[in-house]
Design a protein around this motif. Structure first.
Motif, mmCIF file in Angstrom:
data_model
loop_
_atom_site.group_PDB
_atom_site.id
_atom_site.type_symbol
_atom_site.label_atom_id
_atom_site.label_comp_id
_atom_site.label_asym_id
_atom_site.label_seq_id
_atom_site.Cartn_x
_atom_site.Cartn_y
_atom_site.Cartn_z
ATOM 1 N N ALA A 114 0.839 -1.198 0.000
ATOM 2 C CA ALA A 114 0.000 0.000 0.000
ATOM 3 C C ALA A 114 0.876 1.250 0.000
ATOM 4 O O ALA A 114 1.819 1.365 0.773
ATOM 5 N N LYS A 115 0.553 2.192 -0.885
ATOM 6 C CA LYS A 115 1.312 3.445 -0.926
ATOM 7 C C LYS A 115 0.771 4.449 0.078
ATOM 8 O O LYS A 115 1.517 5.179 0.704
ATOM 9 N N HIS A 116 -0.569 4.523 0.204
ATOM 10 C CA HIS A 116 -1.202 5.447 1.136
ATOM 11 C C HIS A 116 -2.258 4.685 1.917
ATOM 12 O O HIS A 116 -2.998 3.894 1.354
ATOM 13 N N ALA A 117 -2.350 4.946 3.189
ATOM 14 C CA ALA A 117 -3.365 4.300 4.012
ATOM 15 C C ALA A 117 -4.719 4.923 3.748
ATOM 16 O O ALA A 117 -4.829 6.140 3.565
ATOM 17 N N ASN A 118 -5.752 4.110 3.726
ATOM 18 C CA ASN A 118 -7.110 4.604 3.527
ATOM 19 C C ASN A 118 -7.702 5.022 4.861
ATOM 20 O O ASN A 118 -7.442 4.402 5.884
ATOM 21 N N ASP A 119 -8.529 6.072 4.839
ATOM 22 C CA ASP A 119 -9.228 6.498 6.043
ATOM 23 C C ASP A 119 -10.325 5.497 6.370
ATOM 24 O O ASP A 119 -10.956 4.929 5.477
#
Length: 79
Positions: A34-39
């Motif tokens: 994962a490049k960015h964590a999801n909210d």
């Protein structure tokens, strides 16, 4: 009969090898992809909520509801 069972075993072994990866991956952890964590749901809802832009909305005080006295459930009678 023996040749049929050997042939069917050979066909089964070759088809099963199609599902085995030929190259061993360097990483076994999926979470590193994962490049960015999801909210999560509450954080996303807070980020997307409508902002108060009018002064009447910004300075609004909470509603004062009248106090409610709960009546007693049981009454004791002398009989």
């Amino acid at each position: 009969m023996k040749y049929i069972s050997i042939a069917s075993l050979l066909v089964l072994a070759t088809s099963a090898s199609a599902f085995i990866p030929s190259v061993v991956p360097l990483r076994t952890s999926v979470s590193l992809d994962a490049k960015h964590a999801n909210d999560k749901a509450a954080k996303k809802a807070n980020a997307n909520r409508p902002r108060k832009s009018r002064p009447s909305d910004i300075n609004r005080k909470p509603t004062n509801y009248p106090t409610f006295v709960k009546p007693p459930e049981y009454t004791i009678s002398d009989n």
